[in-house]
Design a protein around this motif. Structure first.
Motif, PDB file in Angstrom:
ATOM      1  N   LEU A   1       0.832  -1.212   0.000  1.00 55.28           N
ATOM      2  CA  LEU A   1       0.000   0.000   0.000  1.00 55.28           C
ATOM      3  C   LEU A   1       0.862   1.256   0.000  1.00 55.28           C
ATOM      4  O   LEU A   1       0.575   2.214  -0.722  1.00 55.28           O
ATOM      5  CB  LEU A   1      -0.921   0.015   1.217  1.00 55.28           C
ATOM      6  CG  LEU A   1      -2.117  -0.916   1.179  1.00 55.28           C
ATOM      7  CD1 LEU A   1      -2.756  -0.988   2.561  1.00 55.28           C
ATOM      8  CD2 LEU A   1      -3.133  -0.449   0.153  1.00 55.28           C
ATOM      9  N   ARG A   2       1.916   1.253   0.810  1.00 55.81           N
ATOM     10  CA  ARG A   2       2.799   2.414   0.891  1.00 55.81           C
ATOM     11  C   ARG A   2       3.412   2.708  -0.474  1.00 55.81           C
ATOM     12  O   ARG A   2       3.414   3.844  -0.942  1.00 55.81           O
ATOM     13  CB  ARG A   2       3.896   2.163   1.927  1.00 55.81           C
ATOM     14  CG  ARG A   2       4.809   3.354   2.155  1.00 55.81           C
ATOM     15  CD  ARG A   2       5.995   2.992   3.038  1.00 55.81           C
ATOM     16  NE  ARG A   2       6.765   1.875   2.536  1.00 55.81           N
ATOM     17  CZ  ARG A   2       7.640   1.923   1.517  1.00 55.81           C
ATOM     18  NH1 ARG A   2       7.820   3.056   0.875  1.00 55.81           N
ATOM     19  NH2 ARG A   2       8.308   0.857   1.143  1.00 55.81           N
TER      20      ARG A   2
ATOM     21  N   ASN B   1      -3.892  11.142  -0.211  1.00 53.05           N
ATOM     22  CA  ASN B   1      -2.679  10.987   0.596  1.00 53.05           C
ATOM     23  C   ASN B   1      -3.015  10.769   2.069  1.00 53.05           C
ATOM     24  O   ASN B   1      -2.433   9.897   2.724  1.00 53.05           O
ATOM     25  CB  ASN B   1      -1.771  12.209   0.444  1.00 53.05           C
ATOM     26  CG  ASN B   1      -1.152  12.295  -0.918  1.00 53.05           C
ATOM     27  OD1 ASN B   1      -0.975  11.295  -1.605  1.00 53.05           O
ATOM     28  ND2 ASN B   1      -0.835  13.508  -1.337  1.00 53.05           N
ATOM     29  N   THR B   2      -3.950  11.541   2.572  1.00 49.80           N
ATOM     30  CA  THR B   2      -4.345  11.416   3.976  1.00 49.80           C
ATOM     31  C   THR B   2      -4.938  10.038   4.259  1.00 49.80           C
ATOM     32  O   THR B   2      -4.552   9.363   5.221  1.00 49.80           O
ATOM     33  CB  THR B   2      -5.363  12.508   4.349  1.00 49.80           C
ATOM     34  OG1 THR B   2      -4.750  13.783   4.156  1.00 49.80           O
ATOM     35  CG2 THR B   2      -5.829  12.360   5.785  1.00 49.80           C
ATOM     36  N   GLN B   3      -5.857   9.617   3.417  1.00 46.33           N
ATOM     37  CA  GLN B   3      -6.525   8.330   3.636  1.00 46.33           C
ATOM     38  C   GLN B   3      -5.573   7.156   3.437  1.00 46.33           C
ATOM     39  O   GLN B   3      -5.605   6.186   4.191  1.00 46.33           O
ATOM     40  CB  GLN B   3      -7.736   8.193   2.707  1.00 46.33           C
ATOM     41  CG  GLN B   3      -8.840   9.191   2.989  1.00 46.33           C
ATOM     42  CD  GLN B   3      -9.364   9.080   4.409  1.00 46.33           C
ATOM     43  OE1 GLN B   3      -9.581   7.990   4.922  1.00 46.33           O
ATOM     44  NE2 GLN B   3      -9.561  10.212   5.053  1.00 46.33           N
TER      45      GLN B   3
ATOM     46  N   LEU C   1      -4.422   4.264   6.206  1.00 46.80           N
ATOM     47  CA  LEU C   1      -4.518   2.827   5.965  1.00 46.80           C
ATOM     48  C   LEU C   1      -3.167   2.140   6.123  1.00 46.80           C
ATOM     49  O   LEU C   1      -3.069   1.069   6.730  1.00 46.80           O
ATOM     50  CB  LEU C   1      -5.093   2.571   4.568  1.00 46.80           C
ATOM     51  CG  LEU C   1      -5.401   1.125   4.195  1.00 46.80           C
ATOM     52  CD1 LEU C   1      -6.351   0.486   5.205  1.00 46.80           C
ATOM     53  CD2 LEU C   1      -5.990   1.071   2.794  1.00 46.80           C
ATOM     54  N   VAL C   2      -2.113   2.750   5.615  1.00 43.56           N
ATOM     55  CA  VAL C   2      -0.764   2.197   5.770  1.00 43.56           C
ATOM     56  C   VAL C   2      -0.402   2.114   7.253  1.00 43.56           C
ATOM     57  O   VAL C   2       0.114   1.092   7.719  1.00 43.56           O
ATOM     58  CB  VAL C   2       0.267   3.044   4.986  1.00 43.56           C
ATOM     59  CG1 VAL C   2       1.695   2.702   5.382  1.00 43.56           C
ATOM     60  CG2 VAL C   2       0.084   2.854   3.489  1.00 43.56           C
ATOM     61  N   ASP C   3      -0.685   3.176   8.000  1.00 44.26           N
ATOM     62  CA  ASP C   3      -0.404   3.181   9.436  1.00 44.26           C
ATOM     63  C   ASP C   3      -1.198   2.103  10.168  1.00 44.26           C
ATOM     64  O   ASP C   3      -0.674   1.437  11.063  1.00 44.26           O
ATOM     65  CB  ASP C   3      -0.705   4.544  10.052  1.00 44.26           C
ATOM     66  CG  ASP C   3       0.277   5.617   9.631  1.00 44.26           C
ATOM     67  OD1 ASP C   3       1.340   5.278   9.072  1.00 44.26           O
ATOM     68  OD2 ASP C   3      -0.032   6.812   9.853  1.00 44.26           O
ATOM     69  N   ALA C   4      -2.451   1.925   9.784  1.00 43.15           N
ATOM     70  CA  ALA C   4      -3.285   0.903  10.431  1.00 43.15           C
ATOM     71  C   ALA C   4      -2.714  -0.489  10.191  1.00 43.15           C
ATOM     72  O   ALA C   4      -2.665  -1.313  11.117  1.00 43.15           O
ATOM     73  CB  ALA C   4      -4.722   0.979   9.913  1.00 43.15           C
TER      74      ALA C   4
END
Length: 103
Positions: free
Chosen positions: A21-22, A58-60, A64-67
């Motif tokens: 995802l990143r 970018n925010t979303q 998701l990457v952080d989650a």
């Protein structure tokens, strides 16, 4: 009951998803920004709208990457904690004490 190897496998999947995802979200970011800049510089309102869309993306995507990263880390921690707990139980709880709990 979840086994340690299952936790490890799930953690690896979450980490792999995070990395993909990143990488893919970053690829989309660069393309969107370039298109938005070109449209805006060409005097089209669509450029400003695409900039807003890109910022929301970018925010979303970062969320998701952080989650996925949090899930991976949590599963790794849980796997390690279960191993510690199992070791503690094996060394500190005697068979006679276990029998007392079932009476």
């Amino acid at each position: 009951m979840v086994l340690d190897d299952e936790l490890g496998a799930l953690g690896s999947l979450a980490y792999g998803l995070r990395e993909r995802l990143r990488r893919d979200a970053d690829h989309a970011r660069a393309g969107s920004f370039a298109a938005a800049t070109g449209l805006f510089n060409g005097g089209l309102d669509l450029g400003a709208a695409l900039t807003q869309l890109s910022e929301a993306w970018n925010t979303q995507s970062r969320t998701l990457v952080d989650a996925c990263g949090h899930i991976s880390n949590h599963l790794d921690f849980t796997q390690a904690q279960h191993a510690k707990d199992d070791g503690k139980v094996a060394t500190e709880v005697s068979t006679s004490r276990i029998t007392e709990y079932y009476r």
